[in-house]
Design an enzyme around this catalytic site. Structure first.
Site, PDB file in Angstrom:
ATOM      1  N   ASP A 195      63.897  25.972  38.767  1.00 14.26           N
ATOM      2  CA  ASP A 195      62.808  26.700  39.420  1.00 14.26           C
ATOM      3  C   ASP A 195      63.178  26.851  40.893  1.00 14.26           C
ATOM      4  O   ASP A 195      63.692  25.909  41.509  1.00 14.26           O
ATOM      5  CB  ASP A 195      61.501  25.902  39.272  1.00 14.26           C
ATOM      6  N   LEU A 233      60.993  27.349  43.216  1.00 16.44           N
ATOM      7  CA  LEU A 233      59.804  26.868  43.930  1.00 16.44           C
ATOM      8  C   LEU A 233      59.182  27.937  44.828  1.00 16.44           C
ATOM      9  O   LEU A 233      58.467  27.619  45.772  1.00 16.44           O
ATOM     10  CB  LEU A 233      60.110  25.585  44.728  1.00 16.44           C
ATOM     11  N   TYR A 285      54.977  46.341  36.312  1.00 12.84           N
ATOM     12  CA  TYR A 285      55.020  44.989  35.736  1.00 12.84           C
ATOM     13  C   TYR A 285      55.260  45.064  34.227  1.00 12.84           C
ATOM     14  O   TYR A 285      56.177  44.445  33.688  1.00 12.84           O
ATOM     15  CB  TYR A 285      53.715  44.243  36.045  1.00 12.84           C
TER      16      TYR A 285
HETATM   17  N1  UFG Z   1      38.350  40.242  37.535  1.00 12.68           N
HETATM   18  C1  UFG Z   1      37.208  40.342  38.303  1.00 12.68           C
HETATM   19  N2  UFG Z   1      37.219  39.701  39.514  1.00 12.68           N
HETATM   20  C2  UFG Z   1      38.279  38.978  39.965  1.00 12.68           C
HETATM   21  C3  UFG Z   1      39.437  38.888  39.169  1.00 12.68           C
HETATM   22  C4  UFG Z   1      39.426  39.542  37.935  1.00 12.68           C
HETATM   23  O1  UFG Z   1      36.242  40.992  37.941  1.00 12.68           O
HETATM   24  O2  UFG Z   1      38.209  38.452  41.087  1.00 12.68           O
HETATM   25  C5  UFG Z   1      38.352  40.914  36.223  1.00 12.68           C
HETATM   26  C6  UFG Z   1      39.454  41.924  36.098  1.00 12.68           C
HETATM   27  O3  UFG Z   1      39.036  43.160  36.576  1.00 12.68           O
HETATM   28  C7  UFG Z   1      39.709  41.887  34.595  1.00 12.68           C
HETATM   29  C8  UFG Z   1      39.377  40.456  34.186  1.00 12.68           C
HETATM   30  O4  UFG Z   1      38.591  39.933  35.243  1.00 12.68           O
HETATM   31  O5  UFG Z   1      38.832  42.748  33.965  1.00 12.68           O
HETATM   32  C9  UFG Z   1      40.600  39.588  34.021  1.00 12.68           C
HETATM   33  O6  UFG Z   1      41.397  39.720  35.173  1.00 12.68           O
HETATM   34  P1  UFG Z   1      42.649  38.776  35.481  1.00 12.68           P
HETATM   35  O7  UFG Z   1      43.194  39.204  36.812  1.00 12.68           O
HETATM   36  O8  UFG Z   1      42.266  37.354  35.312  1.00 12.68           O
HETATM   37  O9  UFG Z   1      43.645  39.110  34.301  1.00 12.68           O
HETATM   38  P2  UFG Z   1      44.250  40.531  33.869  1.00 12.68           P
HETATM   39  O10 UFG Z   1      43.617  40.879  32.558  1.00 12.68           O
HETATM   40  O11 UFG Z   1      44.209  41.529  34.936  1.00 12.68           O
HETATM   41  O12 UFG Z   1      45.769  40.107  33.774  1.00 12.68           O
HETATM   42  C10 UFG Z   1      46.344  39.467  32.694  1.00 12.68           C
HETATM   43  C11 UFG Z   1      47.373  38.477  33.215  1.00 12.68           C
HETATM   44  C12 UFG Z   1      48.380  39.203  34.063  1.00 12.68           C
HETATM   45  C13 UFG Z   1      48.987  40.274  33.207  1.00 12.68           C
HETATM   46  C14 UFG Z   1      47.928  41.170  32.611  1.00 12.68           C
HETATM   47  C15 UFG Z   1      48.514  42.111  31.637  1.00 12.68           C
HETATM   48  O13 UFG Z   1      46.735  37.481  33.973  1.00 12.68           O
HETATM   49  O14 UFG Z   1      49.361  38.317  34.544  1.00 12.68           O
HETATM   50  O15 UFG Z   1      46.961  40.416  31.916  1.00 12.68           O
HETATM   51  O16 UFG Z   1      47.582  43.024  31.204  1.00 12.68           O
HETATM   52  F1  UFG Z   1      49.801  41.035  33.928  1.00 12.68           F
END
Ligand code: UFG
Length: 326
Positions: A31, A33, A140
């Site tokens: 890793d 880090l 991504y």
């Molecule tokens: N959300 C909020 N407020 C926040 C953060 C997130 O409303 O502060 C919502 C987002 O809009 C989404 C849901 O919560 O609808 C989940 O969001 P996350 O950021 O936790 O996760 P994502 O679904 O965006 O992302 C996940 C993985 C990523 C990956 C992605 C692929 O965590 O690493 O799926 O689709 F890239």
């Protein structure tokens, strides 16, 4: 059995290292880090290094034999990948090629790759199985899909056997409370909701409540980190017993909305969680839910922590521990 875990100091990698330790495996973590934490590596040897460094990889592989490599080290922020694609193509694609070529020269032919639901793009069905079209809508997702395609070609030409595991929303924390999510900055929903519950943040911002879903907020399939570890373990067994290259979608098959996550977190923590509403976040599909039938049928995967309450409980225990540590 000796496993090399790339990114073993990160969120998912560190849980995997602990899991492999429990199974009696010899583990080495590599890793850099950049995002990981040395003190999250609870088992085995630790080497600080970067997969971009070919000479470093060659030296590592000269010194010892690895039966398989698990690769967790990548950049994961969709939004950042749109504004800084070069970082993503360099780290997630080019550096992974470097790793694969070093493995090839060292005759290591088993590889488990952290892929993502983001390779599918806009969902065309309620549940996404492996046959769903793969049309990522951000850099991504494209970097992860490209590595999957490279892996198919490397198997055909060089005999490199791989399993691609496409996580939906990885969440939760070590049920024993030793490990958890430590991204800085944190962008994921559940840890941010819990920071609002503990008072580390003033509120949670909900991105959009005008989606075409029952309560208007986005629906996701949250899968417990330890269930992801058990899927990796089963994938490893499959490769070690001579299984061929495969890909699996990993989720529980049930979706929860952002609002449901917040309501569950209120219940589990017993705390107030102030909410603010904001516009949609660019690139967020309304609903992403896995069909993991193949992983269940072919790997024998049996998620233990599918209940959202349990997942949030574990993440909450971790949040409280972080608070106490200061
Ligand atoms: N959300 C909020 N407020 C926040 C953060 C997130 O409303 O502060 C919502 C987002 O809009 C989404 C849901 O919560 O609808 C989940 O969001 P996350 O950021 O936790 O996760 P994502 O679904 O965006 O992302 C996940 C993985 C990523 C990956 C992605 C692929 O965590 O690493 O799926 O689709 F890239």
């Amino acid at each position: 059995m000796h496993i090399l875990v790339i990114g073993g100091a990160g969120y998912i990698g560190s849980h995997m290292v602990k899991f492999l330790g429990r199974q009696g495996c010899r583990v080495t973590t590599l890793d850099n880090l950049a995002g990981g934490h040395r003190d999250a590596v609870l088992h085995g040897d630790f080497v600080q290094g970067d997969i971009a460094d070919r000479a470093g990889l060659d030296a590592l592989f000269r010194g010892q034999h690895f039966d398989a490599v698990m690769h967790f080290a990548s950049f994961i922020q969709v939004g950042e990948s749109v504004t800084a694609p070069a970082r993503y193509y360099q780290n997630n694609l080019v550096n992974t090629l470097n790793l694969l070529d070093a493995m090839r020269d060292a005759n290591i032919d088993k590889f488990i790759f952290s892929s993502t639901a983001a390779i599918f793009g806009e969902p065309r069905s309620d549940r996404i199985d492996e046959a769903h079209p793969r049309q990522p809508i951000n850099p991504y997702g494209r970097t992860k899909l490209m590595v999957e395609q490279v892996l198919a070609d490397y198997d055909a030409a060089y005999g490199l056997k791989s399993v691609c595991l496409r996580y939906f929303n990885a969440a939760g924390a070590d049920p024993e409370g030793e490990l958890g999510e430590r991204h800085e900055p944190e962008t994921h929903l559940i840890p941010l909701v819990l920071r609002a519950a503990s008072g580390r943040r003033p509120h949670i911002t909900v991105f959009g409540r005008d989606y075409d879903t029952p309560d208007g907020t986005c629906i996701r399939d949250y899968v417990h980190i330890n269930d992801l570890c058990s899927a990796h373990w089963l994938a490893l067994q499959s490769l070690l017993s001579g299984g061929g290259s495969q890909a699996f979608n990993l989720g529980n098959g049930s979706g929860f909305s952002v609002q449901q996550v917040i309501d569950t977190a209120r219940r589990v923590t017993g705390r107030e969680i102030p909410v603010q509403y904001a516009d949609r976040r660019a690139g967020d599909p309304a609903r992403l839910v896995a069909d993991a039938t193949r992983a269940v049928a072919q790997l024998g995967w049996a998620p233990r922590y599918a209940a959202l309450d349990t997942l949030i409980e574990h993440a909450w225990r971790w949040e409280q521990k972080v608070l106490l540590r200061g």
